[in-house]
Write an enzyme that holds these catalytic residues in place. Sequence first.
Site, PDB file in Angstrom:
ATOM      1  N   HIS A  30       9.905  -1.748   9.037  1.00 37.56           N
ATOM      2  CA  HIS A  30       9.504  -0.325   9.085  1.00 37.56           C
ATOM      3  C   HIS A  30       9.274   0.161   7.661  1.00 37.56           C
ATOM      4  CE1 HIS A  30      13.616   0.489   7.863  1.00 37.56           C
ATOM      5  NE2 HIS A  30      14.059  -0.214   8.903  1.00 37.56           N
ATOM      6  N   HIS A  33      11.827  -0.673   4.908  1.00 42.23           N
ATOM      7  CA  HIS A  33      11.692  -2.013   4.310  1.00 42.23           C
ATOM      8  C   HIS A  33      10.540  -2.028   3.310  1.00 42.23           C
ATOM      9  CE1 HIS A  33      13.459  -3.454   8.334  1.00 42.23           C
ATOM     10  NE2 HIS A  33      14.365  -3.750   7.423  1.00 42.23           N
ATOM     11  N   GLN A  57      26.751 -11.597  12.016  1.00 43.29           N
ATOM     12  CA  GLN A  57      27.142 -10.221  11.687  1.00 43.29           C
ATOM     13  C   GLN A  57      27.104  -9.267  12.877  1.00 43.29           C
ATOM     14  OE1 GLN A  57      23.842  -9.736   8.708  1.00 43.29           O
ATOM     15  NE2 GLN A  57      23.741  -7.654   9.482  1.00 43.29           N
ATOM     16  N   LYS A 145      20.513   3.792   3.177  1.00 42.66           N
ATOM     17  CA  LYS A 145      20.838   4.188   4.548  1.00 42.66           C
ATOM     18  C   LYS A 145      22.077   3.446   5.031  1.00 42.66           C
ATOM     19  CE  LYS A 145      20.134   3.721   9.071  1.00 42.66           C
ATOM     20  NZ  LYS A 145      20.580   2.456   9.510  1.00 42.66           N
TER      21      LYS A 145
END
Length: 269
Positions: A30, A33, A57, A145
Amino acid sequence: MKIILHKNKIKKFLENKKNLGFVPTMGGIHKGHISLIRESIKKSEYTVVSIFVNKQQFNEENDFKTYPRDLKQDIEKLKNLDIDVLYLPNHNDIYPNGYNKKIKINIFSKKLCGKNRPKHFEAVADVIERFIEILNPKNIFFGKKDMQQLLIVEDFIRKKYPFIKVVACNTIREKNGVALSSRNFLLTKNDINTASKIVKLIKKNKVKLIQDKKFKNNLKKELYKFGVNKIDYIEPLDVNKIIKPFRKKRNFKIFFAYYLRRIRLIDNI
Ligand code: PAF
């Protein structure tokens, strides 16, 4: 943009290439990135982007299974950006001998997302270390973020690979305030409206949240009224006082994580 699948090939390709910028991703590309990639291209002679959905993860099988994957569309978005290599390793390429269960990271990994996602940040540090060993980058780019991830990985890299610089890039938001995230591809229009209302409400009440510890319970009630399924946390923290060396300037952020249906979203404002 060259696409490379195997570490031996990428190591060979990068031989003698010194000023390398690395942007690790799990795909679902998106504009967030893309802003990291643009920053890397600005700062580095060569830029490598990876797409690797790091199973280790994920705490829930379902979250791993439903994580947005659309390689064709990702390549379409990346191909004209001036990236030197898109690295698409498989599990064996990254973990030939299994995971590193002994990795040591900052204790902040036990707070916020770490409370609900045990070992998540260890797994992130593990995969980043694998990439560092393969690529030997000069700069690695992370988004603000995922501020907790950024602070933990920054601390890990500063201690173990002091010659590598972690570059923190600003969060990119939609006009409605919602932070860009790969998980947004899973949201319905209704979810996006709710996420937008949440961001606006938290932004409006930021000072109150910092000054009055009890106020977050009132705010949580409002979020549930909006249709939130579950709230993991809403936590005001001074970013500059979380991990040593502390900085003098105060920088409070409201960290929050919540679920819309089964989709977990995180942000900080
Ligand atoms: O932020 C992410 O997308 C992932 O945690 C990362 C840094 C690519 C490691 O798998």
